[in-house]
Design an enzyme around this catalytic site. Structure first.
Site, PDB file in Angstrom:
ATOM      1  N   ALA A 200       7.041  36.913   3.782  1.00 57.05           N
ATOM      2  CA  ALA A 200       5.683  36.784   3.242  1.00 57.05           C
ATOM      3  C   ALA A 200       5.744  36.623   1.731  1.00 57.05           C
ATOM      4  O   ALA A 200       6.691  37.054   1.080  1.00 57.05           O
ATOM      5  CB  ALA A 200       4.841  38.006   3.605  1.00 57.05           C
ATOM      6  N   ASP A 201       4.721  35.999   1.202  1.00 56.66           N
ATOM      7  CA  ASP A 201       4.576  35.870  -0.246  1.00 56.66           C
ATOM      8  C   ASP A 201       3.099  35.980  -0.585  1.00 56.66           C
ATOM      9  O   ASP A 201       2.249  35.424   0.119  1.00 56.66           O
ATOM     10  CB  ASP A 201       5.133  34.536  -0.745  1.00 56.66           C
ATOM     11  CG  ASP A 201       5.205  34.478  -2.268  1.00 56.66           C
ATOM     12  OD1 ASP A 201       5.857  35.360  -2.851  1.00 56.66           O
ATOM     13  OD2 ASP A 201       4.594  33.576  -2.866  1.00 56.66           O
ATOM     14  N   THR A 202       2.800  36.725  -1.635  1.00 53.02           N
ATOM     15  CA  THR A 202       1.410  36.942  -2.048  1.00 53.02           C
ATOM     16  C   THR A 202       1.239  36.505  -3.500  1.00 53.02           C
ATOM     17  O   THR A 202       2.069  36.831  -4.352  1.00 53.02           O
ATOM     18  CB  THR A 202       1.019  38.424  -1.920  1.00 53.02           C
ATOM     19  OG1 THR A 202       1.161  38.835  -0.555  1.00 53.02           O
ATOM     20  CG2 THR A 202      -0.430  38.654  -2.350  1.00 53.02           C
TER      21      THR A 202
END
Length: 280
Positions: free
Chosen positions: A129-131
């Protein structure tokens, strides 16, 4: 600068044995205190989770918040193996393209590494995941602050803008049962949340928050799950997306990729249908 602001900038932690996190994109917050945790309910009895509970499940992220959220699914073989791939896609990309490309690269890097790990065996699923925070008023992608000054400037910009967007992209990979090329199934998902900062928050409040260093290792420089909630007036969308991993969307993504990876029956069915057509 006023005396009150200068005094805040000269502030030093009261307890030197409990240092704040470094302004380092790869750093994590020291876990020096134990929080009271409530008893957890029994694990969800879902087919995809039952399958994954007997397999290696890898979270390709060093974020303690993502691990905490994902651990609610009751996966006993959950491992944390962060990707060492540089997050260097150009910020000129559209935000959703940037965050999806980064999450996909993280998952693929860990997959390439672990598919060769004969000692531990093939992973059943890899989730990355990347935010990112997007200052929509300036059209700028914000990640983790680089310094104390950058941190304060970042929060002031978010306050003055009023609204900003939080994007979390997730990429899940699972090996194909048939082992046919390319050997894995891949699915992605994107979650978007609109956050409204309290525009009445003073500079002194922002400086005081910066000094806690709670947001030093977080995209956008604040933690909604902690003291950072005092800076936010409201959100529209997923709360845990702002924290770093939207659990509902993550579970749906895991269901999709596991179903896609189980391609043996579909492949066999397709071959049978082809044989019947040829006989006719």
């Amino acid at each position: 600068m006023s005396d009150s602001k200068q005094s805040l900038l000269n502030f030093s932690p009261a307890d030197p044995s409990d240092p704040p996190p470094a302004y380092d994109p790869t750093g994590t917050t020291p876990q020096s205190t134990k929080r009271l945790s409530l008893p957890r309910p029994p694990p969800l009895n879902l087919p995809v989770l039952t399958t994954l509970r007997s397999q290696r499940v890898i979270l390709a992220s060093a974020s303690p918040r993502r691990r905490q959220i994902l651990s609610q699914l009751g996966l006993p073989n959950l491992e944390v193996i962060p990707s060492n791939t540089p997050e260097d896609f150009p910020k000129t990309m559209e935000p959703f393209e940037y965050v999806l490309a980064t999450a996909t690269e993280k998952a693929q890097a860990v997959y390439r590494q672990e598919i060769q790990n004969e000692a531990r065996g093939e992973p059943g699923l890899i989730l990355a995941a990347d935010t990112i925070i997007v200052d929509t008023s300036a059209g700028r992608i914000l990640e983790k602050p680089r310094s104390e000054a950058d941190h304060w400037a970042m929060l002031r910009a978010l306050r003055d803008a009023g609204h900003h967007k939080v994007y979390t992209a997730m990429c899940a990979m699972a090996p194909l049962v048939s082992a046919r090329d390319p050997g894995y199934a891949l699915e992605t998902a994107l979650e978007e949340t609109d956050v409204k900062f309290d525009q009445g928050v003073s500079d002194e409040m922002l400086l005081a928050y910066v000094k806690t260093r709670e947001g030093a290792d977080k995209a956008g420089g604040y933690g909604l799950q902690g003291l950072g909630s005092i800076l936010v007036e409201r959100i529209e969308g997923s709360w845990d997306n702002v924290v770093g991993l939207p659990l509902r969307a993550a579970l749906q993504l895991m269901e999709r990729v596991v179903a896609k990876a189980d391609d043996d029956d579909r492949l066999s069915g397709g071959e049978e249908d082809l044989s019947e057509d040829e006989e006719e």
